[in-house]
Design a protein around this motif. Structure first.
Motif: not given
Length: 282
Positions: A150-175
């Motif tokens: 479309x003519x937007x040559x060599x412009x910055x292009x960003x991509x992001x991923x949504x990462x769920x932290x629920x399981x990660x925040x509870x690591x090692x803290x018990x069931x």
């Protein structure tokens, strides 16, 4: 609702406002630190059900109104078109303006079979990449190619991923704490992102892009990362905050798998469980 040769249409015959069944006292939940990093997205959901074998259409509408009144939730009913008639290869045609309000931007549908092929191509450098990493790499590249075309040559292009932290925040803290955090209402997200020019992405192979996606994604997959992020926001709560992915004026896209969006099993409005459901966000 009717079906044409290659399309279907929906005719709105009436609009009804459904009120709460019982008087409702406001109950406010404070934002968590991680909620402060997520902008207000317009996300809609639609649910499809099997046609009931009993009851007239007016009876079904009355059942729906009563259920909505109790649930205090927004629901877009689907009439009697068969699911197989919906062209889910093209969500803009099948969903926008029909099952969901029309939005300014489109969405992309991709089949499981094609996703498997993408995963194989993204893993060609000898490192197996996940389906999410493969799809993110593919989307990042085609957005860059579109920019170049479309003519937007060599412009910055960003991509992001949504990462769920629920399981990660509870690591090692018990069931018990694991279950508690899993039921948390609100955002427990981190949004790691990458930035490259459209020209760079155009010249890179999918597997090379997938390697870069894997690298920035891994920075947000540990318990320490989310604990640090909570503390980082706490120190800056008096300032306007936004994730890096949304702070740039450059082209930015965000990917979220949505696999932990557990609502389908509960969306019973009086005629059975959901047989198909999806989110539509633009």
């Amino acid at each position: 609702m009717g079906i044409g040769d290659n399309y279907f249409f929906v005719k709105v015959t009436d609009k009804v406002v459904v009120h709460a069944e019982q008087p409702w006292n406001d109950h406010w939940l404070p934002f968590t630190n991680l909620d402060l990093l997520v902008p207000p997205f317009d996300v809609g959901s639609f649910f499809c059900y099997k046609k009931p074998s009993h009851g007239s259409f007016p009876d079904l509408l009355n059942t729906l109104k009563a259920s909505l009144s109790r649930a205090l939730s927004l629901y877009y009913p689907l009439a009697d078109v068969e699911l197989k008639e919906l062209n889910l290869y093209n969500p803009d045609e099948s969903i926008e303006g029909k099952l969901m309000p029309k939005k300014l931007h489109g969405v992309l549908a991709i089949q499981g079979e094609q996703l498997n092929k993408l995963q194989l191509v993204a893993s060609e450098n000898g490192q197996r990449r996940s389906k999410l990493e493969a799809f993110t790499s593919f989307l990042w590249k085609i957005v860059a190619l579109s920019m170049e075309d479309s003519g937007n040559h060599n412009k910055l292009c960003n991509v992001a991923l949504a990462v769920d932290g629920r399981r990660r925040l509870s690591e090692g803290d018990g069931e018990e704490k694991e279950k508690l955090r899993a039921s948390h209402f609100g955002n427990v997200l981190s949004m790691p992102s990458g930035s490259k020019t459209s020209q760079e992405l155009k010249e890179m192979s999918l597997s090379t892009i997938a390697t870069d996606v894997h690298k920035f994604l891994q920075t947000a997959t540990t318990k320490d990362h989310f604990l640090d992020l909570i503390d980082w926001v706490e120190e800056r709560r008096s300032q306007p905050l936004v994730a890096i992915a949304f702070a740039s004026k450059e082209m930015s896209v965000m990917v979220s798998s949505g696999t932990r969006f557990h609502t389908n099993g509960d969306m019973d409005f009086g005629w059975g469980k959901v047989v198909f459901g999806s989110c539509h966000m633009a």
